[in-house]
Design an enzyme around this catalytic site. Structure first.
Site, mmCIF file in Angstrom:
data_model
loop_
_atom_site.group_PDB
_atom_site.id
_atom_site.type_symbol
_atom_site.label_atom_id
_atom_site.label_comp_id
_atom_site.label_asym_id
_atom_site.label_seq_id
_atom_site.Cartn_x
_atom_site.Cartn_y
_atom_site.Cartn_z
ATOM 1 N N ASP A 13 0.879 -1.177 0.000
ATOM 2 C CA ASP A 13 0.000 0.000 0.000
ATOM 3 C C ASP A 13 0.911 1.221 0.000
ATOM 4 O OD1 ASP A 13 -2.396 1.590 0.318
ATOM 5 O OD2 ASP A 13 -1.913 1.818 2.433
ATOM 6 N N SER A 14 0.301 2.386 -0.165
ATOM 7 C CA SER A 14 1.079 3.619 -0.090
ATOM 8 C C SER A 14 1.599 3.842 1.333
ATOM 9 C CB SER A 14 0.207 4.802 -0.496
ATOM 10 O OG SER A 14 -0.898 4.887 0.379
ATOM 11 N N CYS A 76 -4.198 -1.317 -2.141
ATOM 12 C CA CYS A 76 -4.336 0.131 -2.287
ATOM 13 C C CYS A 76 -5.272 0.377 -3.462
ATOM 14 C CB CYS A 76 -2.958 0.737 -2.573
ATOM 15 S SG CYS A 76 -3.009 2.508 -2.899
ATOM 16 N N GLU A 155 -3.991 8.600 9.306
ATOM 17 C CA GLU A 155 -2.560 8.446 9.633
ATOM 18 C C GLU A 155 -2.204 9.236 10.892
ATOM 19 O OE1 GLU A 155 0.328 7.296 7.287
ATOM 20 O OE2 GLU A 155 -0.994 6.166 5.973
ATOM 21 N N CYS A 187 -11.010 2.942 -0.122
ATOM 22 C CA CYS A 187 -9.629 3.266 0.223
ATOM 23 C C CYS A 187 -9.323 2.426 1.455
ATOM 24 C CB CYS A 187 -9.498 4.755 0.545
ATOM 25 S SG CYS A 187 -7.902 5.188 1.272
ATOM 26 N N HIS A 189 -7.503 2.823 3.854
ATOM 27 C CA HIS A 189 -7.388 3.540 5.135
ATOM 28 C C HIS A 189 -8.749 3.703 5.817
ATOM 29 C CE1 HIS A 189 -3.415 4.776 3.706
ATOM 30 N NE2 HIS A 189 -3.172 5.348 4.885
#
Ligand code: DGL
Length: 281
Positions: A13-14, A76, A155, A187, A189
């Site tokens: 993932d990023s 991702c 994050e 997404c 996240h």
């Protein structure tokens, strides 16, 4: 079983969002070895151009290949949206992505056929979910919203913060107005914001977190390719990041809900130069 079967599964993932997918894969396939790469040094991907995300995706996959992986999970949505078709042509190993799994779940769950998707700017602009949902349910109504601030809020660890609630209200109002009954968290996240998003959307809207659907696809894919690990021992999970190891470990532990014991730094650009050179020799 064949001789590649005890090689690791590569997941990337990023940054840390893909840990939602890693957790689901590890829970379903506890004896598989896994290599996880979070490209935190170059995150976020969602605000970058398609060309840049494609370049990063190819580099991330090259790194995982250098670790001897037997398959790759693109954990991702942004990377899948910008590069899935291309990397499927470039890389000769099984690849599972998150978009197909999310679309499968959405059409299974919706009753009204009125489906919303939230994701990064790059994912929404690519139209990848609209194509995937309409391919499965041509009569579906599709509404999307890019939620650029969600990734930094996740994050930052602000999963239940009132600021996050206010941001969610602002972003999600248009989807509420469309009266969707299903919302894809497009997404990796976003599952960390499930509470906040659920509070805004209300209990009549089903939230789709594709992580467990992805894990099932990974199992199917390994089984079809005769790559399931026959070892009974618990698999080893190794973590790599392109940014500060300390930061990755401490935030990663929060995301995993348990300490991340070890992580290693990858000089992703240098690593790829080396790979290209070794291929040229
Ligand atoms: N987790 C990534 C995704 O699923 C996006 C995060 C980013 O913008 O880098 O799209």
């Amino acid at each position: 079983m064949n001789d590649l079967s005890n090689r690791p599964i590569g997941i990337f993932d990023s940054g840390l969002g893909g840990l939602t997918v890693l957790k689901a894969v590890h829970a379903l396939l506890p004896n598989e070895n896994i290599v996880y790469f979070g490209d935190s040094g170059r995150a976020p991907y969602g605000t970058k151009s398609r060309e840049t995300v494609l370049k990063y995706t190819v580099q991330d996959m090259n790194f995982l290949l250098s670790q001897g992986v037997k398959m790759i999970v693109i954990a991702c949505n942004t990377a899948s949206a910008c590069s899935l078709e291309t990397v499927k042509e470039l890389f000769d190993l099984p690849i599972v992505d998150v978009v197909g799994a999310g679309a499968d779940e959405a059409v299974k769950v919706t009753k009204s056929g009125n489906i919303g998707v939230i994701g990064t700017g790059a994912t929404v602009a690519s139209g990848v979910y609209e194509r995937a949902i309409k391919a499965r349910m041509p009569e579906a109504e599709y509404h999307a919203k890019a939620c650029a601030l969600f990734v930094p809020l996740v994050e930052e660890g602000w999963w239940n913060h009132q600021v996050t609630g206010a941001v969610a209200k602002e972003y999600l109002q248009s989807l509420k107005d469309f009266d969707i009954d299903t919302l894809v968290l497009g997404c990796t996240h976003y599952p960390y914001l499930e509470n906040v998003i659920g509070n805004v959307m209300g209990e009549k809207v089903s939230l789709i977190n594709s992580a467990s659907a992805v894990a099932k696809k990974v199992k199917e894919c390994l089984s079809v390719n005769n790559l399931l690990n026959g070892d009974k021992a618990r698999g080893k999970v190794s973590y790599f990041t392109s940014d500060s190891v300390e930061k990755f470990k401490s935030l990663g532990g929060l995301f995993l809900g348990e300490p991340m014991e070890m992580a290693e730094k990858v000089e992703i650009d240098r690593m790829c130069e080396t790979l290209v050179k070794s291929e040229e020799q």
